[in-house]
Design a protein around this motif. Structure first.
Motif, PDB file in Angstrom:
ATOM      1  N   MET A 104     -92.819 -25.638 -29.120  1.00 12.87           N
ATOM      2  CA  MET A 104     -93.237 -26.831 -27.552  1.00 12.87           C
ATOM      3  C   MET A 104     -92.652 -27.923 -27.391  1.00 12.87           C
ATOM      4  SD  MET A 104     -96.961 -27.555 -28.127  1.00 12.87           S
ATOM      5  CE  MET A 104     -97.474 -28.023 -25.923  1.00 12.87           C
ATOM      6  N   THR A 105     -92.564 -27.957 -26.061  1.00 18.73           N
ATOM      7  CA  THR A 105     -90.980 -29.249 -25.991  1.00 18.73           C
ATOM      8  C   THR A 105     -92.289 -30.637 -25.472  1.00 18.73           C
ATOM      9  OG1 THR A 105     -91.397 -28.053 -23.944  1.00 18.73           O
ATOM     10  CG2 THR A 105     -89.002 -28.674 -24.986  1.00 18.73           C
ATOM     11  N   SER A 106     -91.712 -31.989 -26.701  1.00 17.27           N
ATOM     12  CA  SER A 106     -92.737 -32.980 -26.631  1.00 17.27           C
ATOM     13  C   SER A 106     -92.156 -33.288 -24.987  1.00 17.27           C
ATOM     14  CB  SER A 106     -91.768 -34.035 -27.568  1.00 17.27           C
ATOM     15  OG  SER A 106     -91.611 -34.954 -27.490  1.00 17.27           O
ATOM     16  N   THR A 107     -93.349 -33.907 -24.704  1.00 16.18           N
ATOM     17  CA  THR A 107     -93.422 -34.612 -23.233  1.00 16.18           C
ATOM     18  C   THR A 107     -93.829 -36.116 -23.086  1.00 16.18           C
ATOM     19  OG1 THR A 107     -95.871 -34.628 -23.310  1.00 16.18           O
ATOM     20  CG2 THR A 107     -94.017 -32.441 -22.137  1.00 16.18           C
ATOM     21  N   THR A 108     -93.202 -36.060 -24.571  1.00  8.89           N
ATOM     22  CA  THR A 108     -93.150 -38.077 -24.392  1.00  8.89           C
ATOM     23  C   THR A 108     -92.089 -39.216 -23.748  1.00  8.89           C
ATOM     24  OG1 THR A 108     -93.412 -37.697 -27.071  1.00  8.89           O
ATOM     25  CG2 THR A 108     -93.164 -40.167 -26.743  1.00  8.89           C
ATOM     26  N   PRO A 109     -93.079 -39.922 -23.537  1.00  9.30           N
ATOM     27  CA  PRO A 109     -92.000 -40.753 -22.329  1.00  9.30           C
ATOM     28  C   PRO A 109     -90.888 -40.917 -23.230  1.00  9.30           C
ATOM     29  CG  PRO A 109     -94.165 -41.476 -22.765  1.00  9.30           C
ATOM     30  CD  PRO A 109     -93.836 -40.394 -23.117  1.00  9.30           C
ATOM     31  N   PRO A 110     -89.583 -41.039 -22.708  1.00  8.36           N
ATOM     32  CA  PRO A 110     -88.222 -42.217 -22.797  1.00  8.36           C
ATOM     33  C   PRO A 110     -88.482 -43.281 -23.623  1.00  8.36           C
ATOM     34  CG  PRO A 110     -87.911 -41.689 -20.504  1.00  8.36           C
ATOM     35  CD  PRO A 110     -89.196 -41.422 -20.521  1.00  8.36           C
ATOM     36  N   PHE A 140     -75.071 -50.577 -17.375  1.00 10.24           N
ATOM     37  CA  PHE A 140     -76.229 -50.328 -17.915  1.00 10.24           C
ATOM     38  C   PHE A 140     -77.329 -50.244 -17.203  1.00 10.24           C
ATOM     39  CE2 PHE A 140     -79.291 -52.245 -21.118  1.00 10.24           C
ATOM     40  CZ  PHE A 140     -79.475 -50.861 -21.571  1.00 10.24           C
ATOM     41  N   GLU A 141     -77.273 -50.715 -16.538  1.00 13.98           N
ATOM     42  CA  GLU A 141     -79.142 -49.827 -15.422  1.00 13.98           C
ATOM     43  C   GLU A 141     -78.732 -48.744 -15.003  1.00 13.98           C
ATOM     44  OE1 GLU A 141     -81.264 -50.898 -11.528  1.00 13.98           O
ATOM     45  OE2 GLU A 141     -79.922 -53.208 -12.964  1.00 13.98           O
ATOM     46  N   ALA A 142     -77.612 -48.447 -14.643  1.00 12.16           N
ATOM     47  CA  ALA A 142     -77.877 -47.240 -14.032  1.00 12.16           C
ATOM     48  C   ALA A 142     -77.712 -45.804 -14.939  1.00 12.16           C
ATOM     49  CB  ALA A 142     -75.577 -47.018 -13.514  1.00 12.16           C
ATOM     50  N   LEU A 143     -76.862 -45.945 -16.577  1.00  8.03           N
ATOM     51  CA  LEU A 143     -76.952 -45.402 -18.003  1.00  8.03           C
ATOM     52  C   LEU A 143     -78.707 -45.355 -17.694  1.00  8.03           C
ATOM     53  CD1 LEU A 143     -75.761 -43.658 -20.036  1.00  8.03           C
ATOM     54  CD2 LEU A 143     -76.371 -45.543 -21.019  1.00  8.03           C
ATOM     55  N   LEU A 144     -78.975 -46.530 -18.174  1.00  9.54           N
ATOM     56  CA  LEU A 144     -80.650 -46.593 -18.349  1.00  9.54           C
ATOM     57  C   LEU A 144     -81.167 -44.737 -17.114  1.00  9.54           C
ATOM     58  CD1 LEU A 144     -81.662 -49.375 -19.271  1.00  9.54           C
ATOM     59  CD2 LEU A 144     -81.260 -47.708 -20.844  1.00  9.54           C
ATOM     60  N   ARG A 145     -81.025 -45.340 -15.692  1.00 15.22           N
ATOM     61  CA  ARG A 145     -81.611 -44.623 -14.684  1.00 15.22           C
ATOM     62  C   ARG A 145     -81.489 -43.113 -15.072  1.00 15.22           C
ATOM     63  NH1 ARG A 145     -83.283 -47.844 -10.501  1.00 15.22           N
ATOM     64  NH2 ARG A 145     -82.502 -50.556 -10.424  1.00 15.22           N
ATOM     65  N   VAL A 146     -80.486 -42.738 -14.782  1.00 15.72           N
ATOM     66  CA  VAL A 146     -79.953 -41.881 -15.238  1.00 15.72           C
ATOM     67  C   VAL A 146     -80.328 -40.617 -17.224  1.00 15.72           C
ATOM     68  CG1 VAL A 146     -77.612 -41.681 -13.956  1.00 15.72           C
ATOM     69  CG2 VAL A 146     -77.675 -41.969 -16.462  1.00 15.72           C
ATOM     70  N   LEU A 147     -80.770 -41.270 -17.348  1.00 12.04           N
ATOM     71  CA  LEU A 147     -81.541 -41.530 -18.922  1.00 12.04           C
ATOM     72  C   LEU A 147     -83.388 -41.292 -18.649  1.00 12.04           C
ATOM     73  CD1 LEU A 147     -79.224 -42.576 -21.551  1.00 12.04           C
ATOM     74  CD2 LEU A 147     -79.404 -40.411 -20.744  1.00 12.04           C
ATOM     75  N   GLY A 148     -82.795 -41.424 -17.633  1.00 12.02           N
ATOM     76  CA  GLY A 148     -85.055 -41.421 -17.259  1.00 12.02           C
ATOM     77  C   GLY A 148     -86.120 -42.569 -17.610  1.00 12.02           C
ATOM     78  N   VAL A 149     -85.375 -43.421 -17.296  1.00  9.70           N
ATOM     79  CA  VAL A 149     -86.428 -44.602 -17.774  1.00  9.70           C
ATOM     80  C   VAL A 149     -86.481 -45.330 -16.654  1.00  9.70           C
ATOM     81  CG1 VAL A 149     -85.743 -46.956 -18.781  1.00  9.70           C
ATOM     82  CG2 VAL A 149     -84.709 -46.002 -19.950  1.00  9.70           C
ATOM     83  N   PRO A 150     -87.990 -45.183 -16.821  1.00  6.40           N
ATOM     84  CA  PRO A 150     -88.297 -45.321 -15.409  1.00  6.40           C
ATOM     85  C   PRO A 150     -88.149 -47.132 -15.147  1.00  6.40           C
ATOM     86  CG  PRO A 150     -90.328 -45.093 -17.659  1.00  6.40           C
ATOM     87  CD  PRO A 150     -88.739 -45.042 -17.758  1.00  6.40           C
ATOM     88  N   ASP A 151     -88.721 -47.384 -13.850  1.00  5.51           N
ATOM     89  CA  ASP A 151     -87.796 -48.954 -13.388  1.00  5.51           C
ATOM     90  C   ASP A 151     -88.667 -49.926 -14.196  1.00  5.51           C
ATOM     91  OD1 ASP A 151     -86.424 -47.720 -11.567  1.00  5.51           O
ATOM     92  OD2 ASP A 151     -87.646 -47.785 -10.347  1.00  5.51           O
ATOM     93  N   GLN A 152     -90.463 -49.129 -14.158  1.00  6.29           N
ATOM     94  CA  GLN A 152     -91.331 -50.398 -14.036  1.00  6.29           C
ATOM     95  C   GLN A 152     -90.503 -51.200 -16.533  1.00  6.29           C
ATOM     96  OE1 GLN A 152     -91.485 -47.750 -13.608  1.00  6.29           O
ATOM     97  NE2 GLN A 152     -93.891 -46.960 -14.209  1.00  6.29           N
TER      98      GLN A 152
END
Length: 177
Positions: free
Chosen positions: A1-7, A79-91
């Motif tokens: 089963m895949t994990s759905t833990t947020p990044p 770094f901010e763009a990297l975080l965005r593409v890796l799925g880190v939410p804006d908050q």
């Protein structure tokens, strides 16, 4: 089963104190982002493609590799763009920006403080230095003045040269033999 833990729970920006810590936390983000791509982790090429889509320009793979391996600190916008593409939410970007700032501050040497010069001593050896510094500040304006005088003299001489008189010049033939 895949994990759905947020990044934001798989990677901990508060644990970032060194470049190695940053590489570890970003690697956790890469592994979590890979779940959506049916991979174990995103390769450097995968991250480069995602960044290209986000930024509109390519990041060289060698440069990106240095950032992802923790050899160098990426610029803050990248770094901010990297975080965005890796799925880190804006908050969560603010917490990661704090981690980047903390790391930047630890890597940047402190700026030297400017102190007042020591009081002048009446010793002749120390007086010769300020005099040399004072004359050095006069040399450039003096050279500029000398160049201006020279150019002016040449221009005056050029415009004082004799101009041929039109009355003594031979008439133009205008195509007739």
């Amino acid at each position: 089963m895949t994990s759905t833990t947020p990044p934001e729970t798989t990677a901990n920006p508060d644990a970032v104190h060194t470049l190695a810590d940053l590489a570890t936390q970003v690697d956790r983000l890469r592994r979590h982002a890979a779940l959506g791509h049916a991979k174990r982790t995103l390769s450097n090429r995968d991250v480069a493609r995602l960044l290209h889509r986000e930024l509109g320009h390519e990041i060289p793979l060698s440069t990106l590799g240095n950032y992802l391996a923790g050899r160098t600190l990426p610029p803050v916008l990248l770094f901010e763009a990297l975080l965005r593409v890796l799925g880190v939410p804006d908050q969560q970007l603010g917490v990661w920006a704090d981690a980047w700032d903390r790391l930047y501050d630890s890597l940047t040497p402190p700026r030297p403080t400017i102190t007042a010069p020591p009081p002048r001593d009446s010793a002749p050896a120390q007086e010769s230095r300020p005099r040399r510094a004072a004359t050095a500040g006069v040399a450039a304006p003096a050279a500029a003045l000398a160049a201006t005088v020279l150019v002016t003299a040449l221009l005056v001489r050029w415009f004082r040269r004799p101009v041929p008189d039109c009355a003594t010049a031979p008439p133009a033939r205008h195509g007739r033999p």
